[in-house]
Design a protein around this motif. Structure first.
Motif, short mmCIF file in Angstrom:
data_model
loop_
_atom_site.label_atom_id
_atom_site.label_comp_id
_atom_site.label_asym_id
_atom_site.label_seq_id
_atom_site.Cartn_x
_atom_site.Cartn_y
_atom_site.Cartn_z
N GLU A 87 -3.34 6.69 6.76
CA GLU A 87 -4.53 5.93 6.38
C GLU A 87 -4.15 4.64 5.66
O GLU A 87 -4.80 3.61 5.83
CB GLU A 87 -5.43 6.78 5.47
N ALA A 88 -3.11 4.72 4.84
CA ALA A 88 -2.69 3.52 4.11
C ALA A 88 -2.26 2.44 5.10
O ALA A 88 -2.59 1.27 4.95
CB ALA A 88 -1.56 3.85 3.16
N GLU A 146 2.04 2.78 -3.12
CA GLU A 146 1.06 3.44 -3.98
C GLU A 146 0.71 4.86 -3.53
O GLU A 146 0.01 5.56 -4.24
CB GLU A 146 -0.24 2.62 -4.03
N VAL A 147 1.11 5.22 -2.33
CA VAL A 147 0.72 6.56 -1.87
C VAL A 147 1.96 7.43 -1.66
O VAL A 147 3.05 6.91 -1.42
CB VAL A 147 -0.07 6.48 -0.54
N PRO A 148 1.76 8.74 -1.77
CA PRO A 148 2.89 9.64 -1.49
C PRO A 148 3.19 9.65 0.02
O PRO A 148 2.28 9.71 0.83
CB PRO A 148 2.37 11.00 -1.96
N ALA A 153 0.84 -1.21 0.00
CA ALA A 153 0.00 0.00 0.00
C ALA A 153 0.87 1.25 0.00
O ALA A 153 0.57 2.23 -0.68
CB ALA A 153 -0.92 0.00 1.21
N ASP A 180 -2.34 10.55 4.23
CA ASP A 180 -2.38 9.41 3.32
C ASP A 180 -1.52 8.27 3.84
O ASP A 180 -1.90 7.10 3.82
CB ASP A 180 -1.88 9.82 1.93
#
Lengths: 463, 301
Positions: A55-56, A44-46, A41, A52
């Protein structure tokens, strides 16, 4: 794992793994597959967007509201400590307070803080927390103990959750500050104080494990009747399914001889087919004694409502309330379906307080025994709710032992954390010899109790 | 609508907004992760916070078909996965010449032609990628959950007569639960987790405004304030977001110019649906609203 560069200790992979270790330490079950998911995960996120990133991680690691809460707490603690440790290593200083701390207008500060809490802006609250610490540090009120300082600052700012009508119209404190906001502000204060301490001593204090109080969701079941009903609804469903499980495990317990013989007539008297006695779900007879003195008020409301909501699950339920004397309230509950009205009726007519209003356990046991002695039998279950604080009166555990001996099972629910048991006038140890005592102040603990209650007779649940 | 393959969280958030769903902080992120990682998402939360709606919005945004499996107690494989079309098989056997051997017939009647695909099978076998919604998973029993495990981790289904059916495309899977039963660890481990709660005032206001843009802002704000207050009460069934929207629509239809005590009394049954709850709400919230003009602020036709 996809990234073989875990060798350097400060790499993100290693950090994350020690983060999950810490989560596991706080009781969140995280499997290796979930850890892998977390890495996938994060790819996939910055990473530079804190929300973010968090939360990831949360979506992959914390899989229930309870776990999520623990996750939040551990996340804050872990990354705060990691950042501070790095700051100590690098020698970064944020500086102590403000140069012109004396010039801070305390009254304006109070209002600004209350306003920020109503608006719920996190950044403003953090800045104001630092200002507040600076202002109060200037006045030389710091005690050095963070918990004490937090409460002192909060008090001198006049922040309370309850409405305070003496404040003028328009002051946000007049209506009382939202409880959740207050908690967050205290957290900010605590963090800023910790930061200051770390900067002064240039080392990290030992990590503090989460307490049950941190863990419990805000507005825990004891305060919130609506939450109680939710817990009860869940318990009911669990009780219903639990009966089935029992039946599965003990399916072939008893052969019904009469029906087997009857069936054997078809095969010329040879009992080819065994007939079993159906296993009825356990419906014990319950006697509930509930302390309603002021020291346990909130808890007794909670328990009485739970037990009454479970009414259908038990064959027979008789409720008693007591302070100095005992009084049966079964019919009150049968008449009043609404719990609030029932508890009002009890406080109005039960007549349990005699003179002092302090619990007298000795007298209660004697009265209870004379009242129900003939009804007690080995299939009966007695449940006592109370803090076992005798106010210096004789505990009469011999009478209690007589009750426990007559009843099949005896449970004690103590709304105090185990830490406080047997301190002061608490004599729970004297009673615990004759019954199974549960500490019971969160929904989870209540569930443990209900499991024991619905479980097989005679088996003492492990503690 | 052409299929969309989002490349950033913002794109998902904007996309969901453009199809009429206002995602909360984590909703967009988890949805984005779901499309990227190919992991099912377990969405939990109280009733009526838009769990099912999220799946619908995702399918609209991604331009994929929505395949929905509504769970209930006693749901079994035949209803969820596949079933042999037994009537058609019978007809086939009758139509066969009587001389055909058993082997030939058997090979014939256990083919894909005689398979009735149920939602899970449809989702797996679809040539186009779909959004699969498994609604209210907590209503089923644990056996069904166990059966789902193979599907959720490998996206494949084993049919004894045919062999394995593997997914041709990666579906986006959403499971919703009202938390009425604790789901098994095994299932949770395979999913991303998203907890949806009631939105805060501003967020709910945006939602209501999005669905009833004609309603004036002051009424909408008042309405949302009341709904939030009602949720705080100890009710059997707290009002959901869908019900606040319904209420807003009702007020709009009635042409209400203000939300006063009278209008509230007459329309509160839109958000409160239990006899006892009605009394509680009327006593606790209704009395605090200002009394409307004697002839009624709302013009009723």
């Amino acid at each position: 794992m996809a990234r073989p560069r875990a060798a350097e200790p400060s790499s993100l992979d290693a950090r994350l793994i020690s983060f999950t270790e810490e989560l596991r330490g706080e009781g969140v079950a995280i499997g290796t597959s979930e850890l892998l998911d977390a890495f996938a995960a994060l790819a996939e996120v910055p990473w530079d967007v804190r929300a973010d990133f968090k939360e990831a991680l949360a979506a992959t690691l914390a899989k229930s509201p309870e776990d999520r809460r623990v996750f939040e707490l551990v996340f804050d603690r872990f990354f705060f400590r990691a950042a501070e440790a790095e700051a100590v290593v690098q020698g970064v200083q944020e500086g102590e307070g403000f140069d012109d701390a004396a010039s801070i207008d305390v009254d304006a500060l109070r209002e600004a803080i209350a306003q920020a809490m109503q608006d719920g802006s996190e950044g403003a609250m953090r800045d104001l927390a630092r200002l507040a610490i600076a202002a109060f540090g200037e006045r030389g009120e710091g005690s050095g103990v963070i918990g004490v300082d937090v409460q002192r600052i909060r008090r001198s700012l006049g922040l309370r959750a309850e409405p305070q009508p003496d404040y003028p119209e328009g002051d946000p404190r007049r209506e009382g500050v939202p409880r959740e906001q207050l908690r967050r502000f205290e957290q900010q204060l605590r963090r800023e104080l910790e930061r200051g301490q770390i900067e002064r001593t240039r080392q990290l204090p030992p990590a503090r494990p989460l307490s049950e109080l941190d863990r419990s969701l805000p507005g825990g079941p004891i305060q919130d009747l609506a939450a109680v009903h939710r817990v009860v609804a869940q318990l009911k469903r669990r009780l219903a399914t639990q009966g089935k499980e029992l039946r599965g495990r003990r399916r072939h317990a008893h052969v019904d001889v009469r029906r087997t013989m009857r069936a054997s007539l078809q095969t010329g008297g040879v009992p080819v087919e065994l007939r079993y006695r159906p296993l009825r779900p356990r419906r014990p007879e319950l006697f509930v004694l509930c302390d309603v003195s002021t020291s346990v008020t909130s808890a007794s409301v909670f328990f009485l409502s739970v037990l009454h909501a479970l009414h259908d699950s038990f064959r027979k339920l008789r409720s008693f309330v007591f302070i100095e004397r005992i009084s049966e309230v079964t019919d009150v509950f049968e008449r009043e379906r609404d719990f609030r009205r029932a508890s009002e009726a009890i406080s109005r007519d039960a007549g349990v307080a005699d003179i002092s209003g302090y619990t007298d356990y000795g007298r209660v046991w004697t009265e209870f025994l004379t009242e129900v002695e003939d009804d007690l039998h080995p299939r009966a279950t007695v449940i006592v709710l109370g803090d076992a604080r005798t106010n210096g009166r004789p505990p009469r555990d011999d009478v209690f032992a007589a009750i426990a001996a007559k009843a099949g099972r005896t449970f004690w629910l103590n709304p105090e954390p185990r830490l406080y048991w047997n301190y002061g006038d608490s004599v729970i140890a004297a009673y615990e010899r004759h019954c199974t005592a549960f500490e019971c102040w969160t929904a989870n603990q209540l569930e443990d109790f209900v499991k024991a209650l619905a479980g097989p007779h005679g088996a003492t649940p492990g503690r | 609508m052409p299929p969309v393959d989002p490349t950033s969280v913002e794109q998902v958030a904007d996309g969901l907004r453009s199809v009429g769903y206002l995602p909360g902080e984590s909703t967009a992120l988890v949805s984005y992760l779901a499309t990227k990682l190919g992991k099912p998402v377990l969405v939990e939360g109280p009733a009526g916070v838009g769990k099912t709606e999220l799946a619908k919005a995702l399918s609209r945004f991604l331009g994929r078909e929505l395949v929905r499996l509504q769970c209930y107690e006693g749901l079994d494989e035949a209803k969820a996965l596949y079933e042999w079309n037994y009537r058609k098989q019978l007809l086939r056997i009758q139509a066969e010449a009587s001389g055909t051997g058993w082997d030939a017939v058997q090979e014939d009647i256990f083919g894909e032609e005689f398979l009735l695909a149920r939602p899970l099978m449809t989702a797996i076998a679809s040539p186009e990628p779909v959004v699969l919604l498994i609604d209210e998973i907590d209503k089923t029993d644990q056996e069904f959950e166990a059966m789902l495990l193979e599907l959720l981790s490998d996206f494949q289904i084993s049919i004894p007569e045919l062999g394995r059916v593997e997914a041709r495309t990666q579906p986006v899977v959403l499971l919703t639960s009202n938390n009425s039963r604790e789901l098994t660890e095994a299932l949770k481990r395979r999913c991303l987790y998203l907890w949806l709660d009631y939105p805060d005032v501003e967020h709910e206001l945006q939602i209501v405004r999005l669905h009833t843009p004609e309603l004036s802002e002051t009424i909408a704000r008042k309405l949302v304030g009341i709904v939030q207050e009602v949720r705080e009460l100890d009710l059997k069934k707290p009002p959901s977001i869908a019900e606040s929207i319904d209420w807003a629509r009702a007020l709009l239809l009635l042409g209400a110019e203000d939300l006063d005590a009278r209008t509230f009394r007459e329309t509160m049954s839109v958000i409160v649906k239990h006899r006892t709850d009605l009394d509680t709400v009327a006593a606790r919230v209704g009395v605090r609203l200002s009394e409307g003009a004697p002839d009624g602020a709302a013009s009723r036709g």
